[in-house]
Write a protein that holds these residues in place. Sequence first.
Motif, short mmCIF file in Angstrom:
data_model
loop_
_atom_site.label_atom_id
_atom_site.label_comp_id
_atom_site.label_asym_id
_atom_site.label_seq_id
_atom_site.Cartn_x
_atom_site.Cartn_y
_atom_site.Cartn_z
N ALA A 164 0.85 -0.81 0.05
CA ALA A 164 -0.26 0.06 -0.10
C ALA A 164 0.81 1.30 0.00
CB ALA A 164 -0.95 0.10 0.97
N ALA A 165 2.52 1.24 0.50
CA ALA A 165 2.82 2.49 0.40
C ALA A 165 3.44 2.51 -0.76
CB ALA A 165 3.86 1.82 2.17
N MET A 166 4.00 1.27 -1.21
CA MET A 166 4.85 1.22 -2.34
C MET A 166 3.66 2.41 -3.66
SD MET A 166 6.88 -1.71 -2.53
CE MET A 166 7.73 -1.14 -3.97
N ASP A 167 1.72 2.15 -3.42
CA ASP A 167 1.25 2.11 -4.41
C ASP A 167 1.00 3.90 -4.23
OD1 ASP A 167 0.86 -0.91 -5.28
OD2 ASP A 167 -0.62 -0.28 -4.46
N LEU A 168 1.30 4.02 -3.39
CA LEU A 168 1.32 5.75 -3.02
C LEU A 168 2.74 6.63 -2.82
CD1 LEU A 168 -0.75 5.69 0.06
CD2 LEU A 168 -1.35 6.18 -1.60
N GLY A 169 3.26 5.60 -4.24
CA GLY A 169 4.40 6.16 -4.09
C GLY A 169 5.69 6.69 -3.36
N ALA A 170 6.11 5.06 -3.07
CA ALA A 170 7.15 5.72 -1.51
C ALA A 170 7.57 3.90 -1.69
CB ALA A 170 6.50 4.68 -0.40
N LYS A 171 9.07 4.41 -1.59
CA LYS A 171 10.05 3.44 -3.22
C LYS A 171 10.90 2.02 -1.23
CE LYS A 171 13.11 6.46 -5.18
NZ LYS A 171 14.41 7.03 -5.24
N PRO A 172 10.46 1.23 -1.25
CA PRO A 172 10.54 -0.05 -0.90
C PRO A 172 10.98 0.22 0.28
CG PRO A 172 11.18 -0.94 -2.77
CD PRO A 172 11.08 0.46 -2.93
#
Length: 260
Positions: A164-172
Amino acid sequence: MKKTKSKIYSKILMILFFIIYYAPIVSMVIFSFNKERSLTTWYGFSFAWYNELFTNSAILKVVFWTILIAVCSTVISVIIATFASIALCKTKKNWRKLILQINNLPITNPDIVTALGLLLLFVSFRISRGYFTMLLAHISFCTPYAIVNIYPKIKALDENLIEAAMDLGAKPKEAIRKAIIPQIKSTVFAAAAISFTMSFDDFVISYFTGGTDQNISTLIYSQLKKTNPTFNALSTLIILFIVLKIIFDKIKESRKKEEN
């Protein structure tokens, strides 16, 4: 009547427990202020052994290395445990169970078995024993305890949190740092406290893997045949630090309760 007697007996047992457990510690603290070297006869109040402690470069060196190894092993083992726990949550169930069982082996093993195994490992690879090998040994036995503490907390989190965090634009890396770490912060600190305590307090593994280099436990053991109240002073300062830490935590906890 029976209940009253049982309460009296339980109180007596509790008092006896505290006397047996704390009497040696109280005795050690008292005789750290003794004017003479005697550990049984009081000759008068003095700070001589504390002065000796802070002017003894050999003891201060050992204290420094003990704290440094404890801090380094704690930081490294907690980092390894955190990432290993995240990876385990993404691993298949059968593999996860196997890895966790392997992780539990050093915990169930007696210290002497772990110490001998590490000693043979370092000797086989012809690695000179010293503070470096002691650090590696401490990391090896602190990491399983850190995993045992951190993994259940991460397992309890939403499985799709990182995605969910990566879908919001965060890198791993950002997803782990911003989505996972804040939620497991208290557990990480608890794991760090356990790791630090185990490293700082360790004797058997340090004795086998440290070679001629010593930490506080092995230094005190090497001086058992000598009467040296300087170690009473050192132990008293460690106890004082622990007591102050407990008081600080209690005050902090009570303030949080008042705010809530």
